[in-house]
Write a protein that holds these residues in place. Structure first.
Motif, PDB file in Angstrom:
ATOM      1  N   VAL A   1       0.854  -1.187   0.000  1.00 32.12           N
ATOM      2  CA  VAL A   1       0.000   0.000   0.000  1.00 32.12           C
ATOM      3  C   VAL A   1       0.893   1.241   0.000  1.00 32.12           C
ATOM      4  O   VAL A   1       1.990   1.218   0.565  1.00 32.12           O
ATOM      5  CB  VAL A   1      -0.949  -0.028   1.227  1.00 32.12           C
ATOM      6  CG1 VAL A   1      -0.194  -0.099   2.524  1.00 32.12           C
ATOM      7  CG2 VAL A   1      -1.929   1.096   1.217  1.00 32.12           C
ATOM      8  N   ASP A   2       0.443   2.285  -0.642  1.00 27.21           N
ATOM      9  CA  ASP A   2       1.192   3.542  -0.652  1.00 27.21           C
ATOM     10  C   ASP A   2       0.999   4.215   0.706  1.00 27.21           C
ATOM     11  O   ASP A   2      -0.097   4.687   1.026  1.00 27.21           O
ATOM     12  CB  ASP A   2       0.691   4.435  -1.787  1.00 27.21           C
ATOM     13  CG  ASP A   2       1.478   5.729  -1.901  1.00 27.21           C
ATOM     14  OD1 ASP A   2       2.443   5.937  -1.121  1.00 27.21           O
ATOM     15  OD2 ASP A   2       1.118   6.553  -2.767  1.00 27.21           O
ATOM     16  N   LEU A   3       2.050   4.265   1.495  1.00 28.90           N
ATOM     17  CA  LEU A   3       1.970   4.847   2.831  1.00 28.90           C
ATOM     18  C   LEU A   3       2.345   6.322   2.879  1.00 28.90           C
ATOM     19  O   LEU A   3       2.283   6.943   3.938  1.00 28.90           O
ATOM     20  CB  LEU A   3       2.862   4.050   3.794  1.00 28.90           C
ATOM     21  CG  LEU A   3       2.465   2.583   3.977  1.00 28.90           C
ATOM     22  CD1 LEU A   3       3.461   1.873   4.884  1.00 28.90           C
ATOM     23  CD2 LEU A   3       1.054   2.476   4.521  1.00 28.90           C
ATOM     24  N   ALA A   4       2.702   6.895   1.736  1.00 31.74           N
ATOM     25  CA  ALA A   4       3.104   8.301   1.703  1.00 31.74           C
ATOM     26  C   ALA A   4       1.998   9.238   2.195  1.00 31.74           C
ATOM     27  O   ALA A   4       2.288  10.159   2.979  1.00 31.74           O
ATOM     28  CB  ALA A   4       3.578   8.699   0.304  1.00 31.74           C
ATOM     29  N   PRO A   5       0.737   9.071   1.777  1.00 34.48           N
ATOM     30  CA  PRO A   5      -0.302   9.983   2.292  1.00 34.48           C
ATOM     31  C   PRO A   5      -0.408   9.952   3.815  1.00 34.48           C
ATOM     32  O   PRO A   5      -0.550  11.007   4.451  1.00 34.48           O
ATOM     33  CB  PRO A   5      -1.587   9.470   1.628  1.00 34.48           C
ATOM     34  CG  PRO A   5      -1.129   8.801   0.366  1.00 34.48           C
ATOM     35  CD  PRO A   5       0.191   8.169   0.736  1.00 34.48           C
ATOM     36  N   ALA A   6      -0.341   8.771   4.414  1.00 34.21           N
ATOM     37  CA  ALA A   6      -0.419   8.671   5.880  1.00 34.21           C
ATOM     38  C   ALA A   6       0.814   9.288   6.529  1.00 34.21           C
ATOM     39  O   ALA A   6       0.704   9.964   7.562  1.00 34.21           O
ATOM     40  CB  ALA A   6      -0.567   7.211   6.299  1.00 34.21           C
ATOM     41  N   ALA A   7       1.975   9.067   5.936  1.00 30.48           N
ATOM     42  CA  ALA A   7       3.206   9.626   6.507  1.00 30.48           C
ATOM     43  C   ALA A   7       3.174  11.155   6.479  1.00 30.48           C
ATOM     44  O   ALA A   7       3.629  11.800   7.432  1.00 30.48           O
ATOM     45  CB  ALA A   7       4.416   9.105   5.741  1.00 30.48           C
TER      46      ALA A   7
ATOM     47  N   THR B   1      -4.422   5.506   6.214  1.00 32.75           N
ATOM     48  CA  THR B   1      -3.713   4.233   6.124  1.00 32.75           C
ATOM     49  C   THR B   1      -4.675   3.092   6.414  1.00 32.75           C
ATOM     50  O   THR B   1      -5.860   3.303   6.660  1.00 32.75           O
ATOM     51  CB  THR B   1      -2.497   4.203   7.084  1.00 32.75           C
ATOM     52  OG1 THR B   1      -1.700   3.043   6.793  1.00 32.75           O
ATOM     53  CG2 THR B   1      -2.920   4.202   8.542  1.00 32.75           C
ATOM     54  N   ILE B   2      -4.157   1.885   6.395  1.00 29.93           N
ATOM     55  CA  ILE B   2      -4.950   0.711   6.740  1.00 29.93           C
ATOM     56  C   ILE B   2      -4.904   0.569   8.256  1.00 29.93           C
ATOM     57  O   ILE B   2      -3.825   0.427   8.832  1.00 29.93           O
ATOM     58  CB  ILE B   2      -4.390  -0.569   6.081  1.00 29.93           C
ATOM     59  CG1 ILE B   2      -4.188  -0.373   4.573  1.00 29.93           C
ATOM     60  CG2 ILE B   2      -5.271  -1.769   6.392  1.00 29.93           C
ATOM     61  CD1 ILE B   2      -5.424   0.014   3.807  1.00 29.93           C
ATOM     62  N   HIS B   3      -6.041   0.605   8.893  1.00 31.98           N
ATOM     63  CA  HIS B   3      -6.114   0.460  10.346  1.00 31.98           C
ATOM     64  C   HIS B   3      -5.953  -1.027  10.654  1.00 31.98           C
ATOM     65  O   HIS B   3      -6.879  -1.821  10.473  1.00 31.98           O
ATOM     66  CB  HIS B   3      -7.469   0.986  10.834  1.00 31.98           C
ATOM     67  CG  HIS B   3      -7.572   1.111  12.316  1.00 31.98           C
ATOM     68  ND1 HIS B   3      -7.390   0.051  13.180  1.00 31.98           N
ATOM     69  CD2 HIS B   3      -7.839   2.191  13.079  1.00 31.98           C
ATOM     70  CE1 HIS B   3      -7.556   0.464  14.413  1.00 31.98           C
ATOM     71  NE2 HIS B   3      -7.820   1.759  14.388  1.00 31.98           N
TER      72      HIS B   3
END
Length: 120
Positions: A37-43, A51-53
């Motif tokens: 998963v692209d974690l950049a938006p959450a970071a 992100t995925i909870h």
């Protein structure tokens, strides 16, 4: 994609197996999932909504393990992968289902099936 969320060792009792006694008594299953998963938006946002909870994901996976029995852990893994891919942010899911109490008449450490499913 190199971003991943990993959930390892999720344990739940299910009634899966080919034999009647497996379905009657049930046994523990252990699930590992790796989500691409692209974690950049959450970071960037520092917001769990981006992100995925993994706590909520764990609940949904346990529901499947505790749910409708299947004969094969291959089928169980497929159902678990579908749960992971239900979130459109997940690009791929690798699911391992361990069956540590598999009915094998010899001493063994583990039996597991691993599948990877990607978004079409």
């Amino acid at each position: 994609m190199t971003d991943r969320i990993t959930l390892c060792g999720l344990r739940a009792k299910g009634h899966h197996g080919v034999y009647d006694f497996e379905r009657e008594r049930g046994q523990d299953f252990v699930v590992d999932v790796v989500l691409e998963v692209d974690l950049a938006p959450a970071a960037r946002s520092d917001d769990v909504a981006e992100t995925i909870h993994y706590g909520e994901l764990a609940e949904r996976l346990v529901e499947v393990v505790r749910g409708e029995p299947v004969n094969l852990i291959e089928t169980l893994a497929e159902r678990l992968a579908a749960v992971c891919l239900a979130d459109p942010r997940v690009l791929a899911a690798t699911v391992t289902v361990h069956k540590p109490q598999a009915p094998i008449p010899h001493e063994f450490a583990d039996v597991a099936v691993t599948i990877t499913r990607r978004r079409a």
